[in-house]
Each structure stands twice: as structure tokens, then as C-alpha cells.
Design a protein around this motif. Structure first.
Motif, PDB file in Angstrom:
ATOM      1  N   PHE A 120      32.727  93.529  55.889  1.00 58.61           N
ATOM      2  CA  PHE A 120      31.722  94.157  55.031  1.00 58.61           C
ATOM      3  C   PHE A 120      30.933  93.083  54.284  1.00 58.61           C
ATOM      4  O   PHE A 120      31.523  92.151  53.751  1.00 58.61           O
ATOM      5  CB  PHE A 120      32.377  95.102  54.016  1.00 58.61           C
ATOM      6  CG  PHE A 120      31.368  95.901  53.243  1.00 58.61           C
ATOM      7  CD1 PHE A 120      30.894  97.100  53.746  1.00 58.61           C
ATOM      8  CD2 PHE A 120      30.858  95.450  52.036  1.00 58.61           C
ATOM      9  CE1 PHE A 120      29.932  97.837  53.062  1.00 58.61           C
ATOM     10  CE2 PHE A 120      29.903  96.177  51.340  1.00 58.61           C
ATOM     11  CZ  PHE A 120      29.439  97.375  51.860  1.00 58.61           C
ATOM     12  N   PRO A 121      29.601  93.254  54.241  1.00 59.77           N
ATOM     13  CA  PRO A 121      28.788  94.348  54.771  1.00 59.77           C
ATOM     14  C   PRO A 121      28.410  94.192  56.249  1.00 59.77           C
ATOM     15  O   PRO A 121      27.727  95.044  56.806  1.00 59.77           O
ATOM     16  CB  PRO A 121      27.544  94.298  53.899  1.00 59.77           C
ATOM     17  CG  PRO A 121      27.368  92.832  53.616  1.00 59.77           C
ATOM     18  CD  PRO A 121      28.769  92.291  53.459  1.00 59.77           C
ATOM     19  N   VAL A 146      38.524  94.008  53.935  1.00 58.43           N
ATOM     20  CA  VAL A 146      39.102  95.345  54.080  1.00 58.43           C
ATOM     21  C   VAL A 146      39.888  95.739  52.829  1.00 58.43           C
ATOM     22  O   VAL A 146      39.754  96.852  52.320  1.00 58.43           O
ATOM     23  CB  VAL A 146      40.007  95.419  55.325  1.00 58.43           C
ATOM     24  CG1 VAL A 146      40.828  96.706  55.343  1.00 58.43           C
ATOM     25  CG2 VAL A 146      39.162  95.321  56.593  1.00 58.43           C
ATOM     26  N   HIS A 147      40.694  94.817  52.303  1.00 56.50           N
ATOM     27  CA  HIS A 147      41.537  95.144  51.157  1.00 56.50           C
ATOM     28  C   HIS A 147      40.721  95.521  49.924  1.00 56.50           C
ATOM     29  O   HIS A 147      41.144  96.369  49.134  1.00 56.50           O
ATOM     30  CB  HIS A 147      42.445  93.959  50.826  1.00 56.50           C
ATOM     31  CG  HIS A 147      43.455  93.676  51.882  1.00 56.50           C
ATOM     32  ND1 HIS A 147      43.970  92.416  52.110  1.00 56.50           N
ATOM     33  CD2 HIS A 147      44.053  94.486  52.796  1.00 56.50           C
ATOM     34  CE1 HIS A 147      44.823  92.465  53.105  1.00 56.50           C
ATOM     35  NE2 HIS A 147      44.895  93.710  53.545  1.00 56.50           N
ATOM     36  N   ARG A 151      38.618  99.809  50.118  1.00 51.70           N
ATOM     37  CA  ARG A 151      39.264 100.688  49.139  1.00 51.70           C
ATOM     38  C   ARG A 151      38.361 101.010  47.961  1.00 51.70           C
ATOM     39  O   ARG A 151      38.655 101.925  47.188  1.00 51.70           O
ATOM     40  CB  ARG A 151      40.554 100.027  48.640  1.00 51.70           C
ATOM     41  CG  ARG A 151      41.587  99.842  49.748  1.00 51.70           C
ATOM     42  CD  ARG A 151      42.735  98.951  49.317  1.00 51.70           C
ATOM     43  NE  ARG A 151      43.658  98.699  50.431  1.00 51.70           N
ATOM     44  CZ  ARG A 151      44.632  97.796  50.393  1.00 51.70           C
ATOM     45  NH1 ARG A 151      44.810  97.057  49.310  1.00 51.70           N
ATOM     46  NH2 ARG A 151      45.418  97.628  51.436  1.00 51.70           N
ATOM     47  N   ALA A 152      37.276 100.258  47.799  1.00 52.24           N
ATOM     48  CA  ALA A 152      36.354 100.509  46.688  1.00 52.24           C
ATOM     49  C   ALA A 152      35.590 101.805  46.922  1.00 52.24           C
ATOM     50  O   ALA A 152      35.161 102.109  48.045  1.00 52.24           O
ATOM     51  CB  ALA A 152      35.376  99.338  46.552  1.00 52.24           C
ATOM     52  N   GLY A 153      35.412 102.560  45.853  1.00 50.93           N
ATOM     53  CA  GLY A 153      34.799 103.874  45.973  1.00 50.93           C
ATOM     54  C   GLY A 153      33.417 103.866  46.591  1.00 50.93           C
ATOM     55  O   GLY A 153      33.059 104.766  47.360  1.00 50.93           O
ATOM     56  N   ALA A 154      32.620 102.839  46.283  1.00 55.68           N
ATOM     57  CA  ALA A 154      31.236 102.813  46.754  1.00 55.68           C
ATOM     58  C   ALA A 154      31.113 102.429  48.219  1.00 55.68           C
ATOM     59  O   ALA A 154      30.072 102.683  48.842  1.00 55.68           O
ATOM     60  CB  ALA A 154      30.414 101.850  45.897  1.00 55.68           C
ATOM     61  N   THR A 155      32.154 101.819  48.791  1.00 59.91           N
ATOM     62  CA  THR A 155      32.015 101.248  50.145  1.00 59.91           C
ATOM     63  C   THR A 155      33.100 101.676  51.126  1.00 59.91           C
ATOM     64  O   THR A 155      32.985 101.409  52.320  1.00 59.91           O
ATOM     65  CB  THR A 155      32.012  99.709  50.070  1.00 59.91           C
ATOM     66  OG1 THR A 155      33.208  99.268  49.398  1.00 59.91           O
ATOM     67  CG2 THR A 155      30.796  99.206  49.298  1.00 59.91           C
ATOM     68  N   VAL A 180      43.819  97.819  59.154  1.00 60.07           N
ATOM     69  CA  VAL A 180      42.622  98.366  59.799  1.00 60.07           C
ATOM     70  C   VAL A 180      42.934  99.725  60.411  1.00 60.07           C
ATOM     71  O   VAL A 180      42.150 100.681  60.285  1.00 60.07           O
ATOM     72  CB  VAL A 180      42.085  97.394  60.866  1.00 60.07           C
ATOM     73  CG1 VAL A 180      40.920  98.028  61.634  1.00 60.07           C
ATOM     74  CG2 VAL A 180      41.627  96.086  60.216  1.00 60.07           C
ATOM     75  N   ALA A 181      44.084  99.848  61.059  1.00 55.27           N
ATOM     76  CA  ALA A 181      44.466 101.124  61.651  1.00 55.27           C
ATOM     77  C   ALA A 181      44.577 102.211  60.592  1.00 55.27           C
ATOM     78  O   ALA A 181      44.265 103.385  60.848  1.00 55.27           O
ATOM     79  CB  ALA A 181      45.788 100.977  62.401  1.00 55.27           C
ATOM     80  N   ALA A 182      44.982 101.819  59.382  1.00 59.26           N
ATOM     81  CA  ALA A 182      45.107 102.787  58.292  1.00 59.26           C
ATOM     82  C   ALA A 182      43.755 103.373  57.874  1.00 59.26           C
ATOM     83  O   ALA A 182      43.707 104.392  57.178  1.00 59.26           O
ATOM     84  CB  ALA A 182      45.784 102.133  57.089  1.00 59.26           C
TER      85      ALA A 182
END
Length: 388
Positions: A120-121, A146-147, A151-155, A180-182
Motif C-alpha cells: 500500500f498504496p 499490511v500490518h 488494519r487502519a480504518g481508512a485503508t 495476507v491470507a487473513a
């Protein structure tokens, strides 16, 4: 001929020569493969006025739009990095900036696949661009991409959607692949693609001679990483402060520097513990080879380059169980995996100092990590996507 467009917002430039250097090394390894051509797009995020007047952003704005960077053809388009939106529009701004550029590049360099080297991004943007241009997209997960952003609300939704829509997915460790699978994709779609290390630069050397050169008199612990909460430098500082005669040097910079300087001053061991600041990549090998141990108390990781570079230098590591730790510390000579507390780190460091493993046996733990193997595996992965 396989033509690859590598997309990465994490890539070195003249103002930040070591920023994302592992992406540069991976891309160079890929470009060195037979029948492979690579073009790099390394977007530069700039905020609107008045933020863009800050010296840091003025330096970035002055970078060339195109250059040959260490043997790689690199485009550096600008995109709006909007402040105070928590990354919500980063991918959209990337697509807006890159759509005309990639269309122009494709006329002279008809690339077969987009390799997004950071989740990201880059990942969400690459998905939209790949669909528009009719080419497959691979996205690699490294850790915080990813971590944090996943998990951030905006992304979080953007990251999960990119994972589900990607033609290929890579992760730096088995643990990272599980993360990633999660996001909602089958685990067998995520391929582990380990980092590499330059064994000519990171190798065992005369530890005593290096300590003399670096003015260190006694056992030395080195820690490598940005000065941010996640890296846990305060834990290592407290651990080493409790070990009489042991020195600690921390290579890295970041927002926690003032707080860590205060902690060192109050530790009672300010004569043994110091922050080195940002250490140029060409000087890092001597610090790692001089150390008796490398310690990093990370709360989360994918598979830290510093772990592998320390091992290749003959230096055992003391780390937490974050990310791919158990894929790296796979034998006693490689070091210790411990709880994220000063007491646990102090005990493990003391044990390694009392019974140090032979540097060549430590270095053997890193032999499977190499840039040639990394480049070969990446090419095979991307070629398979094109073949499908």
C-alpha cells in the motif's frame, strides 16, 4: 523476453539513498536474469501548499522525473500525498498520476506484468492500472504495508480488495503469507519470497579489529531499525543497561529519538549506549560484523533485512517471535527468540556473550538468503502470471 514494470513508492533516490534499498536490490536481481527487461516507476508523494514548502519536500520536488539509477531506468512521477486523511486517497492519487505515464511507457516498453513491490498504496493502484492496461499484477507484502495499512480504518478495505483481485501474491515470510491470507484470500495463493543479502558485503570479519576501528572497548550489541515504537529500542536499551560493561549502538533515526536520548541519559549507562543516527548502507556491514549480538525487540515484522544481514555477518541475533523470526532463527547458532521484555533480552544477550557461537556457523544460517535466488524466484513467479 519478459518485460516487467516494477511499481514502488518505497525506492531510493538522491535525497534518501537507502530508502527501500531492499526493493532496489530485488529489482536489480530481477533485471539481471536472462531474457528479462525491467522499467521502474517510483512515485514521489508531495503534499499541497503550504506543506510542500518544507525543505524535505522541496528536495523531493527537485528530483528528476526520469533517470538511470544504479543501472535501472527509473521514472519518478509526482502524486498528491494529502495530509490528515490517513492514507484514504493515496491509491486514488497514484492512479490519477500514473495512468497517462504508464500508457506512454507501454508504447516504447510494452510491459507484460506489473510488479507492485509494496502493498500500500502501490497494490490497490496497480490493480486498477493493470485492469486498464490489460496486464496481470503481482503484489508483495513486506510487513507494515499490511500490518498497518491493512488494519487502519481508512485503508483496510482497499488492501483486502487488492489482495483478492491480484493475479499473484508474494510475502517475505510464511508468517507474512498467513497475514495476507487473513485478508480473505486462499493461503495457497500466497507465495513466500524471501529477501536476499549481499554476502560479499555482509560477511564475518575480524571482530576485534573492527571494534578497535569503531572505538568500542568491550562486548558490543547493535540494533538496527527506525526509531519508532514498533521496533522496541527502549526494551533493548533497558536490557543492555542492566549488563555491566556491555555496549549498545542503535543504527536508525525517527520520531522517538528525543525520548530514547532521554532514556539513555537516565539509564546510568550513557557511557556505553549511544544512538548512531541513520547509518549509510555502505557502513552498516562493519557495525554488524563488529557486534557480538544484534538485538531487535520488534512488535511486528515481515522478515527484517537486519536479521539476515546480521547473520550473514557472523553475528547472532536476539529477537522477538514477530513475523518470520522462526524461519530465520532455525538453529542455536543463529541466536535466540525471546519475550518482548528487557529481562528476557538481557538474559539472552548474556547467554550469547558467555558462550558465543563461531561466526562462520552463524553465517551459515543466512546462506539460503541470496539476491540471485531472490531474482530467479521473482522472475519465475511473474513469468507464470504472464503465461496464465
Amino acid at each position: 523476453m519478459l518485460r516487467v514494470l516494477t511499481l514502488s513508492t518505497l525506492f531510493p533516490d538522491a535525497t534518501r539513498p537507502d530508502f527501500g534499498i531492499f526493493v532496489e536490490r530485488q529489482t536489480q536481481a530481477l533485471a539481471a536474469r536472462p531474457e528479462t527487461a525491467v522499467r521502474v516507476v517510483a512515485p514521489v508523494g508531495l503534499p499541497p501548499l503550504p506543506f510542500a514548502l518544507h525543505p524535505r519536500y522541496r528536495a523531493l520536488a527537485a528530483l528528476p522525473l526520469y533517470e538511470n539509477w544504479r543501472g535501472l531506468a527509473v521514472d519518478r512521477p509526482r502524486f498528491f500525498n494529502l495530509p490528515a486523511v490517513n492514507g484514504r486517497f493515496h491509491a486514488a492519487m497514484l492512479v490519477r498520476a500514473l495512468r497517462p505515464l504508464l500508457a506512454r511507457i507501454a508504447r516504447d516498453f510494452p510491459f507484460d506484468v506489473i510488479d507492485a513491490s509494496f502493498f500500500f498504496p502501490d497494490g490497490p493502484a496497480a490493480i486498477r492500472l493493470g485492469k486498464a492496461l490489460g496486464v496481470p499484477v503481482s503484489i508483495k507484502a513486506r510487513g507494515a504495508d499490511v500490518h498497518h495499512w491493512g488494519r487502519a480504518g481508512a485503508t483496510a478495505r482497499q488492501v483486502a480488495d487488492a489482495a483478492r483481485r491480484a493475479d499473484g501474491l508474494l510475502a517475505v515470510s510464511q508468517a507474512m503469507a498467513d497475514d495476507v491470507a487473513a485478508l480473505g484470500v486462499p493461503r495457497d495463493r500466497v507465495r513466500v519470497h524471501h529477501t536476499g543479502v549481499d554476502h560479499a558485503r555482509f560477511r564475518p570479519r575480524d571482530r576485534g579489529a573492527l571494534k578497535h576501528l569503531l572505538a568500542i572497548d568491550g562486548p558490543l550489541v547493535v540494533s538496527v531499525g527506525a526509531l519508532i515504537e514498533r521496533k522496541g529500542h527502549a526494551i533493548v536499551i533497558d536490557a543492555v543497561a542492566s549488563l555491566p560493561g556491555v555496549h549498545l549502538r542503535i543504527a536508525g533515526d525517527g520520531p522517538l529519538r528525543p525520548a530514547l536520548e532521554t532514556r539513555i541519559a537516565r539509564s546510568g549507562a550513557a557511557d556505553r549506549i549511544a544512538l548512531l543516527g541513520a547509518v549509510p548502507n555502505d557502513r552498516l556491514p562493519q557495525w554488524l560484523a563488529a557486534a557480538d549480538a544484534m538485538a531487535l525487540a520488534s512488535a511486528s515484522e515481515g522478515l527484517a533485512n537486519a536479521w539476515v544481514e546480521a547473520l550473514a555477518s557472523g553475528t547472532p541475533i536476539v529477537i522477538t517471535s514477530a513475523g518470520g523470526a522462526r524461519e530465520v532463527v532455525d538453529r542455536p547458532e543463529a541466536g535466540r527468540i525471546v519475550d518482548r521484555t528487557p529481562q528476557a533480552f538481557a538474559a539472552a544477550i548474556a547467554a550469547l556473550l558467555d558462550n558465543p557461537p563461531a561466526p562462520h556457523r552463524v553465517a551459515a544460517a543466512a546462506q539460503r538468503f541470496g539476491w540471485e535466488a531472490n531474482g530467479a524466484a521473482l522472475r519465475a513467479h511473474l513469468a507464470a502470471l504472464v503465461g496464465r
